[in-house]
Design a protein around this motif. Structure first.
Motif, PDB file in Angstrom:
ATOM      1  N   GLU A 233       0.826  -1.204   0.000  1.00  0.00           N
ATOM      2  CA  GLU A 233       0.000   0.000   0.000  1.00  0.00           C
ATOM      3  C   GLU A 233       0.862   1.256   0.000  1.00  0.00           C
ATOM      4  O   GLU A 233       0.474   2.288  -0.558  1.00  0.00           O
ATOM      5  CB  GLU A 233      -0.958  -0.008   1.187  1.00  0.00           C
ATOM      6  N   TRP A 234       2.016   1.193   0.635  1.00  0.00           N
ATOM      7  CA  TRP A 234       2.968   2.307   0.605  1.00  0.00           C
ATOM      8  C   TRP A 234       3.415   2.539  -0.836  1.00  0.00           C
ATOM      9  O   TRP A 234       3.463   3.680  -1.315  1.00  0.00           O
ATOM     10  CB  TRP A 234       4.153   1.965   1.501  1.00  0.00           C
ATOM     11  N   VAL A 235       3.734   1.453  -1.529  1.00  0.00           N
ATOM     12  CA  VAL A 235       4.158   1.566  -2.925  1.00  0.00           C
ATOM     13  C   VAL A 235       3.025   2.136  -3.777  1.00  0.00           C
ATOM     14  O   VAL A 235       3.261   2.944  -4.687  1.00  0.00           O
ATOM     15  CB  VAL A 235       4.623   0.196  -3.455  1.00  0.00           C
ATOM     16  N   GLN A 236       1.787   1.753  -3.489  1.00  0.00           N
ATOM     17  CA  GLN A 236       0.641   2.322  -4.215  1.00  0.00           C
ATOM     18  C   GLN A 236       0.592   3.840  -4.031  1.00  0.00           C
ATOM     19  O   GLN A 236       0.346   4.587  -4.994  1.00  0.00           O
ATOM     20  CB  GLN A 236      -0.666   1.693  -3.719  1.00  0.00           C
ATOM     21  N   ARG A 237       0.841   4.317  -2.817  1.00  0.00           N
ATOM     22  CA  ARG A 237       0.810   5.766  -2.565  1.00  0.00           C
ATOM     23  C   ARG A 237       1.927   6.482  -3.316  1.00  0.00           C
ATOM     24  O   ARG A 237       1.724   7.575  -3.864  1.00  0.00           O
ATOM     25  CB  ARG A 237       0.924   6.039  -1.063  1.00  0.00           C
ATOM     26  N   VAL A 238       3.097   5.859  -3.353  1.00  0.00           N
ATOM     27  CA  VAL A 238       4.212   6.460  -4.085  1.00  0.00           C
ATOM     28  C   VAL A 238       3.904   6.504  -5.574  1.00  0.00           C
ATOM     29  O   VAL A 238       4.181   7.506  -6.256  1.00  0.00           O
ATOM     30  CB  VAL A 238       5.524   5.691  -3.812  1.00  0.00           C
ATOM     31  N   GLN A 239       3.305   5.439  -6.115  1.00  0.00           N
ATOM     32  CA  GLN A 239       2.975   5.446  -7.543  1.00  0.00           C
ATOM     33  C   GLN A 239       1.972   6.544  -7.860  1.00  0.00           C
ATOM     34  O   GLN A 239       2.068   7.209  -8.899  1.00  0.00           O
ATOM     35  CB  GLN A 239       2.428   4.081  -7.972  1.00  0.00           C
ATOM     36  N   ALA A 240       1.020   6.767  -6.955  1.00  0.00           N
ATOM     37  CA  ALA A 240       0.064   7.860  -7.157  1.00  0.00           C
ATOM     38  C   ALA A 240       0.775   9.202  -7.174  1.00  0.00           C
ATOM     39  O   ALA A 240       0.431  10.096  -7.970  1.00  0.00           O
ATOM     40  CB  ALA A 240      -0.995   7.832  -6.054  1.00  0.00           C
ATOM     41  N   GLU A 241       1.796   9.368  -6.324  1.00  0.00           N
ATOM     42  CA  GLU A 241       2.554  10.619  -6.322  1.00  0.00           C
ATOM     43  C   GLU A 241       3.358  10.768  -7.609  1.00  0.00           C
ATOM     44  O   GLU A 241       3.451  11.869  -8.171  1.00  0.00           O
ATOM     45  CB  GLU A 241       3.485  10.669  -5.116  1.00  0.00           C
ATOM     46  N   LEU A 242       3.918   9.665  -8.104  1.00  0.00           N
ATOM     47  CA  LEU A 242       4.657   9.721  -9.366  1.00  0.00           C
ATOM     48  C   LEU A 242       3.728  10.104 -10.520  1.00  0.00           C
ATOM     49  O   LEU A 242       4.096  10.920 -11.380  1.00  0.00           O
ATOM     50  CB  LEU A 242       5.315   8.365  -9.644  1.00  0.00           C
ATOM     51  N   TYR A 243       2.533   9.543 -10.543  1.00  0.00           N
ATOM     52  CA  TYR A 243       1.577   9.907 -11.583  1.00  0.00           C
ATOM     53  C   TYR A 243       1.197  11.389 -11.475  1.00  0.00           C
ATOM     54  O   TYR A 243       1.008  12.068 -12.502  1.00  0.00           O
ATOM     55  CB  TYR A 243       0.325   9.042 -11.484  1.00  0.00           C
ATOM     56  N   ALA A 244       1.089  11.894 -10.246  1.00  0.00           N
ATOM     57  CA  ALA A 244       0.767  13.308 -10.070  1.00  0.00           C
ATOM     58  C   ALA A 244       1.889  14.189 -10.595  1.00  0.00           C
ATOM     59  O   ALA A 244       1.649  15.200 -11.270  1.00  0.00           O
ATOM     60  CB  ALA A 244       0.488  13.605  -8.597  1.00  0.00           C
ATOM     61  N   PHE A 245       3.142  13.824 -10.302  1.00  0.00           N
ATOM     62  CA  PHE A 245       4.287  14.567 -10.844  1.00  0.00           C
ATOM     63  C   PHE A 245       4.275  14.538 -12.367  1.00  0.00           C
ATOM     64  O   PHE A 245       4.561  15.539 -13.032  1.00  0.00           O
ATOM     65  CB  PHE A 245       5.603  13.968 -10.334  1.00  0.00           C
ATOM     66  N   TRP A 246       3.957  13.343 -12.927  1.00  0.00           N
ATOM     67  CA  TRP A 246       3.901  13.222 -14.390  1.00  0.00           C
ATOM     68  C   TRP A 246       2.808  14.137 -14.952  1.00  0.00           C
ATOM     69  O   TRP A 246       3.025  14.832 -15.960  1.00  0.00           O
ATOM     70  CB  TRP A 246       3.642  11.774 -14.775  1.00  0.00           C
ATOM     71  N   ALA A 247       1.635  14.151 -14.338  1.00  0.00           N
ATOM     72  CA  ALA A 247       0.531  14.978 -14.812  1.00  0.00           C
ATOM     73  C   ALA A 247       0.880  16.462 -14.767  1.00  0.00           C
ATOM     74  O   ALA A 247       0.396  17.256 -15.590  1.00  0.00           O
ATOM     75  CB  ALA A 247      -0.723  14.708 -13.981  1.00  0.00           C
ATOM     76  N   GLU A 248       1.755  16.844 -13.829  1.00  0.00           N
ATOM     77  CA  GLU A 248       2.192  18.233 -13.712  1.00  0.00           C
ATOM     78  C   GLU A 248       3.341  18.563 -14.663  1.00  0.00           C
ATOM     79  O   GLU A 248       3.819  19.700 -14.706  1.00  0.00           O
ATOM     80  CB  GLU A 248       2.642  18.515 -12.276  1.00  0.00           C
ATOM     81  N   GLY A 249       3.794  17.583 -15.430  1.00  0.00           N
ATOM     82  CA  GLY A 249       4.888  17.801 -16.372  1.00  0.00           C
ATOM     83  C   GLY A 249       6.265  17.726 -15.751  1.00  0.00           C
ATOM     84  O   GLY A 249       7.264  18.061 -16.408  1.00  0.00           O
ATOM     85  N   LYS A 250       6.371  17.251 -14.512  1.00  0.00           N
ATOM     86  CA  LYS A 250       7.661  17.198 -13.828  1.00  0.00           C
ATOM     87  C   LYS A 250       8.435  15.921 -14.119  1.00  0.00           C
ATOM     88  O   LYS A 250       9.642  15.874 -13.888  1.00  0.00           O
ATOM     89  CB  LYS A 250       7.447  17.349 -12.319  1.00  0.00           C
ATOM     90  N   LEU A 251       7.761  14.894 -14.601  1.00  0.00           N
ATOM     91  CA  LEU A 251       8.408  13.635 -14.972  1.00  0.00           C
ATOM     92  C   LEU A 251       8.110  13.341 -16.430  1.00  0.00           C
ATOM     93  O   LEU A 251       6.959  13.452 -16.868  1.00  0.00           O
ATOM     94  CB  LEU A 251       7.903  12.480 -14.107  1.00  0.00           C
ATOM     95  N   GLN A 252       9.156  12.985 -17.173  1.00  0.00           N
ATOM     96  CA  GLN A 252       9.012  12.671 -18.589  1.00  0.00           C
ATOM     97  C   GLN A 252       9.780  11.384 -18.888  1.00  0.00           C
ATOM     98  O   GLN A 252      10.931  11.435 -19.330  1.00  0.00           O
ATOM     99  CB  GLN A 252       9.539  13.816 -19.453  1.00  0.00           C
ATOM    100  N   PRO A 253       9.185  10.222 -18.607  1.00  0.00           N
ATOM    101  CA  PRO A 253       9.889   8.953 -18.819  1.00  0.00           C
ATOM    102  C   PRO A 253      10.440   8.867 -20.238  1.00  0.00           C
ATOM    103  O   PRO A 253       9.708   9.052 -21.209  1.00  0.00           O
ATOM    104  CB  PRO A 253       8.807   7.897 -18.574  1.00  0.00           C
ATOM    105  N   TYR A 254      11.734   8.597 -20.333  1.00  0.00           N
ATOM    106  CA  TYR A 254      12.412   8.589 -21.625  1.00  0.00           C
ATOM    107  C   TYR A 254      12.617   7.150 -22.082  1.00  0.00           C
ATOM    108  O   TYR A 254      13.413   6.406 -21.501  1.00  0.00           O
ATOM    109  CB  TYR A 254      13.751   9.309 -21.512  1.00  0.00           C
ATOM    110  N   VAL A 255      11.874   6.753 -23.109  1.00  0.00           N
ATOM    111  CA  VAL A 255      12.029   5.430 -23.708  1.00  0.00           C
ATOM    112  C   VAL A 255      12.949   5.593 -24.912  1.00  0.00           C
ATOM    113  O   VAL A 255      12.561   6.173 -25.929  1.00  0.00           O
ATOM    114  CB  VAL A 255      10.673   4.831 -24.119  1.00  0.00           C
ATOM    115  N   SER A 256      14.155   5.093 -24.787  1.00  0.00           N
ATOM    116  CA  SER A 256      15.153   5.310 -25.833  1.00  0.00           C
ATOM    117  C   SER A 256      15.024   4.327 -26.983  1.00  0.00           C
ATOM    118  O   SER A 256      15.386   4.637 -28.120  1.00  0.00           O
ATOM    119  CB  SER A 256      16.565   5.215 -25.246  1.00  0.00           C
ATOM    120  N   GLU A 257      14.499   3.121 -26.706  1.00  0.00           N
ATOM    121  CA  GLU A 257      14.456   2.115 -27.764  1.00  0.00           C
ATOM    122  C   GLU A 257      13.418   1.050 -27.424  1.00  0.00           C
ATOM    123  O   GLU A 257      13.240   0.685 -26.259  1.00  0.00           O
ATOM    124  CB  GLU A 257      15.835   1.459 -27.922  1.00  0.00           C
ATOM    125  N   CYS A 258      12.736   0.561 -28.460  1.00  0.00           N
ATOM    126  CA  CYS A 258      11.767  -0.522 -28.319  1.00  0.00           C
ATOM    127  C   CYS A 258      12.244  -1.724 -29.138  1.00  0.00           C
ATOM    128  O   CYS A 258      12.711  -1.558 -30.271  1.00  0.00           O
ATOM    129  CB  CYS A 258      10.386  -0.095 -28.802  1.00  0.00           C
TER     130      CYS A 258
END
Length: 328
Positions: free
Chosen positions: A277-302
């Motif tokens: 549940e702690w990890v769930q809360r952290v993931q929600a915070e990461l999604y919030a940072f992403w929604a605010e434009g503060k996180l931009q996961p960089y996928v370099s190659e598929c």
């Protein structure tokens, strides 16, 4: 379904993609049809038999996947078939279908694609727990991130900036430094310089002054670790996340005493298993940072699933930038 199967530990090029039975969800579990599979450095170590946690053989490697729920087991109530999720596992994600406890699944925001959704998982969770839970990172502190162009390193740069810190990125090339700067690093230092035990600290001092840094997010080990420890300021904190150099460092305990500094480790999977549940809360915070434009996961190659070994070769050749994903 098709899955990468490890029958014996050894070269990362030895496993083969095989046809195996589809997984059936048990109590509290879901089956996820994979759309994007995260590739992580520990995957290489697990295949080679060098990781601290090794699953029984045969097994499929892989620790994270983004996809669509296709089946739900008894007692699983968080998700329904058709929902988009990202999931974290100890192993089993290099497959067209992945079985996961619903407690370690996270609903994807509608606007987040599968590839970035897979990238916004283990690396960001690791960096968040390292900076927030282990290092107690505060606004206006200075953070040195070593190996700052890799998955965990680049995530660490972004999260430290999101927390209001000033960031120094430690990298081994101009190209890697430019990538770290694009993701928020305020300063870049050269980890390929000679005599890192001394030159790393000198570069830090030149960037931010002789106060040094408050926090080191350490991904490399070896000589980088030695230099980074010396670059810590009074009451500084180092969090050891990994050893990409495969050289395990040692600490002279008197150095911790002289500057009132601390060095701690992070094994993120412990939180996933002990405190989901702690990890769930952290993931929600990461999604919030992403929604605010503060996180931009960089996928370099598929890569297609069948080319998983070519993706893992990037770690061996030290060519990884940000995140790589497999597409089944």
């Amino acid at each position: 379904m098709r899955a990468v199967i490890v029958r014996e530990h050894g070269s990362f090029r030895s496993p083969r993609v095989e046809t195996v039975p589809d997984p059936v969800p048990g109590r509290g579990e879901v089956v996820i049809d994979a759309r994007a599979i995260g590739v992580n450095y520990p995957d290489l170590l697990v295949i080679e038999g060098r990781y601290q946690l090794l699953p029984p053989r045969p097994f499929s490697p892989g620790k994270e996947v983004a996809g669509v729920v296709s089946a739900v087991g008894p007692g699983a109530t968080r998700f329904r078939p058709g929902e988009r999720v990202m999931a974290q596992r100890e192993y089993g994600a290099y497959a067209e279908k992945t079985l996961a406890p619903e407690a370690t699944c996270y609903r994807l925001p509608d606007a987040l694609g599968f590839e970035q959704g897979a990238a916004l998982g283990l690396a960001y969770q690791t960096s968040h727990f390292a900076l927030v839970e282990r290092a107690a990172c505060r606004k206006d502190e200075t953070v040195l991130v070593t190996g700052a162009s890799g998955g965990v390193g680049l995530a660490g740069v972004e999260i430290a900036k999101a927390l209001g810190a000033r960031v120094i990125a430690g990298v081994t090339s101009v190209e890697k430094g430019e990538l770290a700067a694009r993701h928020g690093a305020d300063h870049v230092i050269n980890l390929a310089a000679p005599d890192l035990r001394n030159s790393l600290r000198e570069q830090v001092y030149a960037a931010v002054g002789k106060r040094g840094v408050d926090i080191v997010l350490e991904n490399v080990g070896g000589e980088v670790f030695d230099g980074a420890l010396r670059a810590l300021g009074w009451r500084g904190r180092m969090v050891v996340v990994g050893f990409a150099s495969m050289r395990l460092p040692q600490i002279n305990a008197n150095y911790l005493l002289l500057k009132n500094i601390s060095a701690v480790g992070l094994q993120w999977s412990d939180y996933r298993e002990r405190e989901p549940e702690w990890v769930q809360r952290v993931q929600a915070e990461l999604y919030a940072f992403w929604a605010e434009g503060k996180l931009q996961p960089y996928v370099s190659e598929c890569f297609p699933l069948a080319r998983f070994a070519d993706a893992l070769a990037g770690f061996v050749e030290r060519k990884v930038r940000g995140k790589m994903v497999l597409i089944p």
